[in-house]
Scaffold this motif. Structure first.
Motif, mmCIF file in Angstrom:
data_model
loop_
_atom_site.group_PDB
_atom_site.id
_atom_site.type_symbol
_atom_site.label_atom_id
_atom_site.label_comp_id
_atom_site.label_asym_id
_atom_site.label_seq_id
_atom_site.Cartn_x
_atom_site.Cartn_y
_atom_site.Cartn_z
ATOM 1 N N PHE A 1 0.773 -1.072 -0.040
ATOM 2 C CA PHE A 1 0.076 -0.030 0.133
ATOM 3 C C PHE A 1 0.693 1.264 -0.008
ATOM 4 N N ILE A 2 0.269 2.451 -0.400
ATOM 5 C CA ILE A 2 0.886 3.659 -0.246
ATOM 6 C C ILE A 2 0.317 4.470 0.565
ATOM 7 N N GLU A 3 0.568 4.905 1.577
ATOM 8 C CA GLU A 3 -0.104 5.697 2.774
ATOM 9 C C GLU A 3 -0.005 7.152 2.447
ATOM 10 N N PHE A 4 -1.120 7.947 2.457
ATOM 11 C CA PHE A 4 -1.221 9.305 2.534
ATOM 12 C C PHE A 4 -1.709 9.673 3.851
ATOM 13 N N ALA A 5 -0.931 10.509 4.539
ATOM 14 C CA ALA A 5 -1.247 11.129 5.740
ATOM 15 C C ALA A 5 -1.511 12.555 5.524
ATOM 16 N N LEU A 6 -2.608 13.161 5.803
ATOM 17 C CA LEU A 6 -2.870 14.383 5.644
ATOM 18 C C LEU A 6 -3.020 15.423 6.793
ATOM 19 N N ASP A 7 -2.507 16.819 6.875
ATOM 20 C CA ASP A 7 -3.091 17.595 7.861
ATOM 21 C C ASP A 7 -4.600 18.213 7.578
ATOM 22 N N THR A 8 -5.220 18.071 6.722
ATOM 23 C CA THR A 8 -6.637 18.495 6.461
ATOM 24 C C THR A 8 -7.651 17.368 6.817
#
Length: 227
Positions: free
Chosen positions: A158-165
């Motif tokens: 998997f590719i994880e995307f962690a966002l600040d929004t």
């Protein structure tokens, strides 16, 4: 940031997917694209063929039963057996077709991740009656992008995307997973986390694409297996 020479970009990271050919609202450059096939596309196609075979079997059973009944060659016992077989095959064949026909195009369509100077776009292209979808995430929103692999005998990537929004489910890609569904520990400092499954041989292409395009390449992290 200096633009890399075209020769530095691997062939699979060049080009623009069909749904991203329209000029963007802002001036965007350094566009790259990594094409992905749905990880479970082959499984869905196998299920579709199996369901179609059961549907054909259902039609043959019903046709044979009606033929014998009209010729008055059927007994009550044989008609009962045909009816039970037909009922079972109806739920496994035509019944499952309703579910498969609705979701099959989205499961087998081409999908990919595009990166440019504005941010990242996760795209599922149009196929048959599936209209396609694209989810854009600007660089300012992204806290971290990293690789995650889980599993024992059969490792999933998997590719994880962690966002600040903060983003709601409708604002995320339809093919994304959450930390909860993957039984992973959520990052309390990230407002939004989601994961997209990728083939093993494509994950490094995606991470390199982001590193070469993002204003801050340090947002890319390479991690060890979590479990």
């Amino acid at each position: 940031m200096a633009s890399p020479e075209p020769s530095d970009v691997p062939p699979d990271e060049r080009g623009v997917p069909s749904d991203l050919t329209r000029p963007p609202a802002s001036v965007s450059h350094l566009r790259r694209y990594v094409s992905l096939r749905g990880p479970n596309a082959r499984m869905w196609m196998t299920a579709a063929y199996f369901s179609a075979s059961l549907t054909l079997g259902f039609l043959l059973v019903v046709g044979s039963m009606l033929w014998h009944v009209t010729r008055e060659e059927a007994t009550v016992g044989s008609v009962s057996l045909w009816a039970i077989a037909g009922l079972v095959m109806f739920f496994l064949g035509p019944g499952s077709n309703v579910f498969l026909v609705r979701g099959l195009p989205q499961r087998i369509t081409s999908q990919g991740i595009s990166a440019d100077s504005d941010g990242v776009t996760l795209l599922q292209e149009r196929k048959w009656w599936f209209p396609g979808e694209g989810t854009f995430v600007s660089w300012e929103e992204i806290r971290r992008i990293r690789e995650v692999h889980i599993g024992g005998r059969r490792i999933l990537y998997f590719i994880e995307f962690a966002l600040d929004t903060h983003r709601t489910d409708p604002e995320l890609p339809g093919w994304a997973e959450s930390a909860e569904t993957l039984d992973l520990e959520a990052d309390p400092e990230a407002a939004t986390q989601f994961y997209v499954q990728v083939p093993k041989d494509r994950k490094e292409h995606i991470l390199r694409m982001v590193e070469r395009t993002a204003p801050l390449p340090s947002i890319v992290e390479r991690s060890a297996p979590l479990r």
